[in-house]
Design a protein around this motif. Sequence first.
Motif, short mmCIF file in Angstrom:
data_model
loop_
_atom_site.label_atom_id
_atom_site.label_comp_id
_atom_site.label_asym_id
_atom_site.label_seq_id
_atom_site.Cartn_x
_atom_site.Cartn_y
_atom_site.Cartn_z
N UNK A 40 0.83 -1.20 0.00
CA UNK A 40 0.00 0.00 0.00
C UNK A 40 0.86 1.25 0.00
N UNK A 41 0.32 2.32 -0.57
CA UNK A 41 0.90 3.65 -0.36
C UNK A 41 0.08 4.33 0.74
N UNK A 42 0.68 4.62 1.88
CA UNK A 42 -0.03 5.38 2.91
C UNK A 42 -0.11 6.86 2.53
N UNK A 43 -1.26 7.45 2.73
CA UNK A 43 -1.46 8.89 2.53
C UNK A 43 -1.96 9.46 3.87
N UNK A 44 -1.17 10.33 4.46
CA UNK A 44 -1.50 10.88 5.77
C UNK A 44 -2.10 12.27 5.58
N UNK A 45 -3.28 12.46 6.15
CA UNK A 45 -4.01 13.71 6.03
C UNK A 45 -3.87 14.48 7.34
N UNK B 2 -1.64 15.54 -5.33
CA UNK B 2 -0.32 16.01 -5.74
C UNK B 2 0.79 15.23 -5.04
N UNK B 3 0.61 14.93 -3.75
CA UNK B 3 1.64 14.24 -2.99
C UNK B 3 1.86 12.82 -3.51
N UNK B 4 0.78 12.11 -3.83
CA UNK B 4 0.91 10.74 -4.33
C UNK B 4 1.70 10.71 -5.63
N UNK B 5 1.42 11.64 -6.51
CA UNK B 5 2.14 11.68 -7.78
C UNK B 5 3.59 12.10 -7.57
N UNK B 6 3.84 13.01 -6.65
CA UNK B 6 5.21 13.46 -6.38
C UNK B 6 6.10 12.31 -5.94
N UNK C 273 -2.96 0.29 -4.58
CA UNK C 273 -3.76 0.56 -3.39
C UNK C 273 -3.14 1.67 -2.54
N UNK C 274 -4.03 2.43 -1.96
CA UNK C 274 -3.62 3.46 -1.01
C UNK C 274 -4.49 3.34 0.23
N UNK C 275 -3.97 3.76 1.35
CA UNK C 275 -4.76 3.84 2.57
C UNK C 275 -4.52 5.21 3.19
N UNK C 276 -5.61 5.89 3.55
CA UNK C 276 -5.50 7.23 4.16
C UNK C 276 -5.59 7.11 5.67
N UNK D 1 -11.22 10.38 3.53
CA UNK D 1 -10.11 9.44 3.42
C UNK D 1 -10.20 8.60 2.17
N UNK D 2 -11.37 8.09 1.84
CA UNK D 2 -11.56 7.31 0.62
C UNK D 2 -11.32 8.19 -0.61
N UNK D 3 -11.88 9.39 -0.61
CA UNK D 3 -11.71 10.28 -1.75
C UNK D 3 -10.25 10.66 -1.94
N UNK D 4 -9.49 10.79 -0.85
CA UNK D 4 -8.07 11.13 -0.96
C UNK D 4 -7.31 10.04 -1.70
N UNK D 5 -7.63 8.78 -1.40
CA UNK D 5 -6.99 7.68 -2.12
C UNK D 5 -7.38 7.70 -3.60
N UNK D 6 -8.64 7.98 -3.88
CA UNK D 6 -9.11 7.95 -5.26
C UNK D 6 -8.50 9.06 -6.12
N UNK D 7 -8.40 10.26 -5.57
CA UNK D 7 -7.79 11.34 -6.36
C UNK D 7 -6.29 11.08 -6.55
N UNK D 8 -5.67 10.38 -5.59
CA UNK D 8 -4.28 9.97 -5.79
C UNK D 8 -4.14 9.00 -6.94
#
Length: 257
Positions: free
Chosen positions: A35-40, A59-63, A89-92, A169-176
């Motif tokens: 997974x790629x963790x995305x911390x909000x 932007x952060x996921x792509x960076x 997969x990502x998890x926020x 949190x779900x939307x953050x993963x999806x836009x990533x």
Amino acid sequence: MSVLAPLAARYAHWLGLPAESTGDTTEEDPDRVVLMPVVLRIERGDPPTRTALLEAAASAALAVTLDDRAAPGGEWHEAVATWVSGRIRKVSRRARGAHWQAVQQLPGHTVELPTGSARALLPSRVADMPRELTRLQISGSEVPVDEPGPPEPGVPVLWLTPETTMTAGKAAAQVGHASMLLAALTEQDTGGATRLREWADRDFRCAVRQADHATWRRVSPGADPASAWRDRGVVAVRDAGFTEIAPGTVTVIAEWR
């Protein structure tokens, strides 16, 4: 070619899969899931706006994936390439205060906007995630919906579906997912490398907006995603349905404008 090439190669195939097959995990060992963790960043006394939080996450996921360290020979390449070659997969998770500062020490990228910040971290196996991350909660990432106004010119728009509701949190993963797919397909185009460099110069800025039904119909790629990309510059995210929503749901459509 960047590490995103495999993602572009399977894009149209993924959109064409039957909905029930997109979330099949029969053969998976949960501890080996990558997974790629995305911390909000969600501070109690100064909460972010939802739009800025999602834009920062995209932007952060792509960076992370287009960082020089993720290129062949770089110190991040193996981790990112292994992840991109499978399900992206990502998890926020949410953080505030000292916990937010602690995750800044983990490999990744932070994007700070005036009213929202997110940090995408280097992908890893669930079993290998550090304590600074696993102690953060996944639930409770909801923030009030705001009215951001028209998208700024010159940045892609990531349209959220009007057909289902997602937590922040779900939307953050999806836009990533959307920003990565957009970059992967752009890279394949004539002149795409130049466009990606220009986007990188703007820190991969994205505009996230809630689509109404008319806009959603307009940007939908329909039955021919290759032509939709070539002719209209749109790319769709189709969710595997592991959390919150049904398998096969199109959650975000990214559009170059």
